[in-house]
Design a protein around this motif. Structure first.
Motif, short mmCIF file in Angstrom:
data_model
loop_
_atom_site.label_atom_id
_atom_site.label_comp_id
_atom_site.label_asym_id
_atom_site.label_seq_id
_atom_site.Cartn_x
_atom_site.Cartn_y
_atom_site.Cartn_z
N VAL A 94 0.69 -1.79 -0.03
CA VAL A 94 0.79 -0.18 -0.14
C VAL A 94 0.79 1.39 0.22
O VAL A 94 0.31 2.70 -0.33
CB VAL A 94 -0.73 -0.13 1.07
CG1 VAL A 94 -2.32 1.28 1.25
CG2 VAL A 94 -2.24 -1.87 1.08
N TRP A 99 1.58 2.16 -3.19
CA TRP A 99 0.94 2.57 -4.41
C TRP A 99 -0.04 3.65 -3.93
O TRP A 99 0.13 3.94 -4.52
CB TRP A 99 -0.30 1.63 -4.03
CG TRP A 99 -0.29 0.61 -4.31
CD1 TRP A 99 -0.11 -0.72 -5.40
CD2 TRP A 99 -1.67 -0.79 -3.76
NE1 TRP A 99 -0.75 -1.99 -5.74
CE2 TRP A 99 -1.48 -2.06 -4.79
CE3 TRP A 99 -2.56 -0.69 -2.77
CZ2 TRP A 99 -2.04 -3.04 -4.71
CZ3 TRP A 99 -3.48 -2.18 -2.59
CH2 TRP A 99 -3.01 -3.42 -3.44
N THR A 100 0.45 4.10 -2.80
CA THR A 100 0.35 5.85 -2.74
C THR A 100 0.83 6.22 -2.47
O THR A 100 0.68 7.75 -2.01
CB THR A 100 -0.66 5.57 -1.50
OG1 THR A 100 -0.27 4.53 0.01
CG2 THR A 100 -2.64 4.44 -1.61
N ASN A 155 2.02 6.97 0.89
CA ASN A 155 1.09 7.20 2.09
C ASN A 155 1.87 6.29 3.08
O ASN A 155 0.92 5.70 3.34
CB ASN A 155 0.15 8.00 1.95
CG ASN A 155 -0.45 9.07 3.15
OD1 ASN A 155 -0.74 8.23 4.64
ND2 ASN A 155 -0.39 10.03 3.14
N TYR A 163 -1.63 5.69 5.69
CA TYR A 163 -2.28 5.04 4.86
C TYR A 163 -2.11 3.44 4.58
O TYR A 163 -2.91 2.64 5.12
CB TYR A 163 -2.67 5.18 3.37
CG TYR A 163 -4.35 4.90 2.87
CD1 TYR A 163 -5.25 5.27 3.37
CD2 TYR A 163 -3.83 4.30 1.68
CE1 TYR A 163 -6.36 4.81 2.85
CE2 TYR A 163 -4.87 3.51 1.30
CZ TYR A 163 -6.05 3.36 1.74
OH TYR A 163 -7.58 3.08 0.64
N THR A 187 1.41 0.68 -9.32
CA THR A 187 2.75 1.94 -9.69
C THR A 187 4.04 2.27 -10.48
O THR A 187 4.48 0.85 -10.11
CB THR A 187 2.41 2.28 -7.75
OG1 THR A 187 2.79 3.40 -7.46
CG2 THR A 187 3.63 1.02 -7.19
N GLY A 204 -4.03 8.25 -10.71
CA GLY A 204 -3.17 7.91 -9.79
C GLY A 204 -1.68 7.99 -10.12
O GLY A 204 -1.04 6.81 -9.48
N GLN A 235 -8.19 4.58 -2.28
CA GLN A 235 -6.51 5.68 -1.87
C GLN A 235 -6.55 6.71 -2.95
O GLN A 235 -6.10 7.15 -2.28
CB GLN A 235 -5.93 4.60 -3.38
CG GLN A 235 -6.43 5.01 -4.54
CD GLN A 235 -5.58 3.99 -5.85
OE1 GLN A 235 -4.38 4.15 -5.66
NE2 GLN A 235 -6.38 3.67 -6.90
N ASP A 236 -8.15 7.17 -3.61
CA ASP A 236 -7.57 8.67 -3.50
C ASP A 236 -8.33 9.73 -2.33
O ASP A 236 -7.83 10.82 -2.30
CB ASP A 236 -9.00 8.99 -4.44
CG ASP A 236 -8.38 8.82 -5.67
OD1 ASP A 236 -7.98 7.96 -6.38
OD2 ASP A 236 -10.13 8.42 -6.62
N ALA A 244 -6.11 8.63 0.22
CA ALA A 244 -5.19 8.52 1.05
C ALA A 244 -4.45 9.31 2.18
O ALA A 244 -3.35 8.83 3.47
CB ALA A 244 -4.51 7.13 0.65
#
Length: 583
Positions: free
Chosen positions: A241, A244-245, A247, A250, A331, A351, A544-545, A547
């Motif tokens: 994660v 992916w983000t 962050n 998150y 990603t 993203g 995820q938007d 996050a």
């Protein structure tokens, strides 16, 4: 601070190792390396990361770690209320060794004075870079490891008596049988079913290796291995994660949701194979991060997944198909520029995801190649396992595979099929994450010791586990999160189906498990790690938007706190139900 943390950690680790090394000189040796290693690494990590800490940026992540630390402490406190089951002295040094430990604790002070000579070597090492980059995830995994292993040691009371068999008592897990397969002498092994094609080859060498650090004790080595697999799931989920983000907070929230789920609390404590399958499947997702997805990276993990449980190999095929169909690298690799992620001719994606158009034939060819290579490697390895361990039933033996029909649910009417589907659906969507009131049955199912079930089929009117009070509100909140995640996914899917290809793959994995276990298997909770990872990662991708939004992270933290309180009460209810039978 490094000295305090290293001494505290060494105290509990050495307290545990004292059970296996009665000779003080051996503890001296362990103590030197543990204290020196912990102090050396912690000193540089703290010195490197502390100046970068910003409360406004990292505060919520610190609160997540604090909440899990409190949860782990609460679980240990809970277990301590049952001294006949949980002996806290198992993890504490004998008081007679305090003077020895006090002298030993001075070692890190002298080491820290002279760290400058090794600083350059340490900071440039790959291991230290990994620790520094993944410290939040590693810390979270450590806290959950404490939870899983403490529970495992507590319930190991039912495994220590070789004359007793507690298979099927805890949501149809088979800890007695699997302890035999992991740790028993080779001439005492029971059968290995063909649905676990390489389990002996995978788990027995690992158990032996871990036992080397426990003076040859394979019983606790197996428990450590199982709890470690649960902690590995948490770390891999965080890494996934986070990638992916971008962050960390998150990623901590999502990994905490997975680690604190009912599924992982149960299967991280009771010896089985499904927590290993979950770790392998998350690792496979991590391997799909590479936009090229080379077979040399996918095949070893696919072989591992195949070897643990043959049906989960199908999930790797689904995930690979979804990734190739969307042709997105999930990603950008660390450090990749936007131009690297979207080369000439590639369509932009939401993203920052790269979309790389591949012909359908190339996608199918790659999946066929992947499947054939794994099977080609699996066949001789299964044969080798059968030669080394004759009680192993090879998967290529058609007769043995057909005998698996005895584990079918035996649904002969539409009514029974709907009942099984209903209980399985509730387990997938609710029970696997939010702990229900434990349904402990005895005479109803012919058990002298409580048998925990999610539902009671075939014995008159069916019973199904449920929620009450606070737990019902947590379950409603989780179901609401799933509904919102589904709406967000549907909206993205309508806009661009290929941009949510991974979410489609995760949902297909959940659907695959539903269809499989409607017709095959025991209590649904037993198999829950096979779908819990997919459901929670689907939710992570759906949101995820949001996050990086603090308000969203704060709301998620409140839900996590409620979930941990509820699942703590679930663990307590299980203990209360079984303790009277072993006093």
């Amino acid at each position: 601070m490094a000295w305090v943390l290293s001494v505290l950690g060494a105290y509990f680790v050495l307290g545990f190792l004292e059970n296996f090394y009665p000779a003080v000189w051996m503890l001296n040796l362990w103590g030197f390396f543990i204290l020196a290693g912990l102090a050396f690494v912690l000193y540089h990590l703290i010195r490197d990361l502390f100046p970068r800490f910003r409360f406004m940026r990292h505060g919520l992540g610190l609160l997540v770690l604090g909440a899990v630390l409190l949860f782990s402490a609460a679980v240990v406190w809970l277990l301590n209320q049952f001294p006949a089951w949980f002996d806290q002295d198992f993890f504490r040094l004998n008081v007679t060794l305090f003077p020895w430990f006090s002298n030993l604790a001075i070692i890190p002070v002298f080491l820290l004075i002279r760290t400058e000579t090794l600083e350059r070597l340490l900071l440039s090492s790959r291991a230290f870079r990994f620790l520094r980059a993944n410290l939040p995830g590693l810390t979270l995994a450590l806290f959950f490891f404490v939870v899983y292993f403490s529970l495992a040691v507590t319930y190991s009371l039912v495994l220590r008596d070789p004359t007793q068999n507690f298979d099927d008592n805890f949501y149809d897990t088979d800890p007695t049988s699997w302890m035999n397969r992991f740790a028993a002498p080779a001439d005492q092994l029971i059968e290995m079913r063909p649905v676990h094609p390489l389990a002996f080859l995978l788990f027995r060498p690992l158990t032996w290796f871990v036992s080397l650090f426990l003076n040859g004790d394979r019983f606790y080595a197996a428990l450590l291995l199982n709890a470690g697999a649960g902690a590995l799931c948490v770390l891999l989920a965080w890494m996934l994660v986070k990638r992916w983000t971008k962050n960390s907070t998150y990623a901590l929230i999502v990994a905490c949701l997975l680690g604190g789920s009912t599924s992982h609390l149960i299967l991280g404590a009771f010896l089985e194979t499904y927590i290993f399958s979950a770790a392998a499947l998350i690792a496979f997702l991590l391997a799909l991060q590479n936009d090229r997805r080379p077979l040399k990276a996918l095949v070893p993990i696919g072989l591992l997944t195949f070897g643990v449980t043959i049906t989960n190999f199908i999930q790797t095929g689904i995930l690979l198909l979804a990734a190739e169909w969307g042709s997105r690298g999930i990603t950008n690799p660390a450090g990749a520029s936007e131009s690297d992620a979207n080369p000439a001719g590639a369509a932009p994606a939401r993203g920052g995801f790269a979309i790389r158009r591949l012909p359908l034939g190339g996608t199918l060819l790659k999946i066929i190649q992947y499947s054939l290579i794994v099977l080609a490697l699996g066949l001789p390895l299964a044969w080798l396992q059968h030669v080394i361990y004759p009680t192993s039933q090879p998967f290529y033996d058609v007769g043995q595979m057909l005998a698996e029909d005895r584990y079918s649910t035996g649904l002969t009417t539409l009514e029974r099929t709907l009942e099984r589907g209903y209980s399985l659906g509730r387990t997938i969507l609710l029970y696997s994450t939010v702990g229900p009131r434990p349904l402990a049955l005895t005479e109803e199912v012919g058990c002298h010791f409580p048998c925990f079930k999610t539902y009671k089929p075939r014995y008159g009117p069916d019973l199904i586990t449920s929620y009450a009070g606070f737990g019902s509100w947590v379950a409603r909140a989780w179901f609401g999160i799933l509904v919102i995640a589904g709406v967000l996914f549907a909206w993205k899917f309508i806009q661009s189906p290929k941009s949510v290809s991974l979410e489609v793959g995760l949902l297909l994995c959940v659907l695959f498990n539903f269809l499989l276990h409607v017709a095959y298997g025991d209590d649904p909770m037993l198999y829950s790690p096979d779908w819990t990872y997919a459901l929670i990662l689907f939710v992570a991708l759906a949101f995820q938007d949001f996050a990086g939004r603090k308000w969203f992270q704060a709301v998620a933290l409140v839900f996590l706190a409620a979930l941990m309180v509820n699942n703590w009460t679930f663990l307590r209810a299980m203990l209360v139900a079984v303790v009277p039978y072993l006093l």
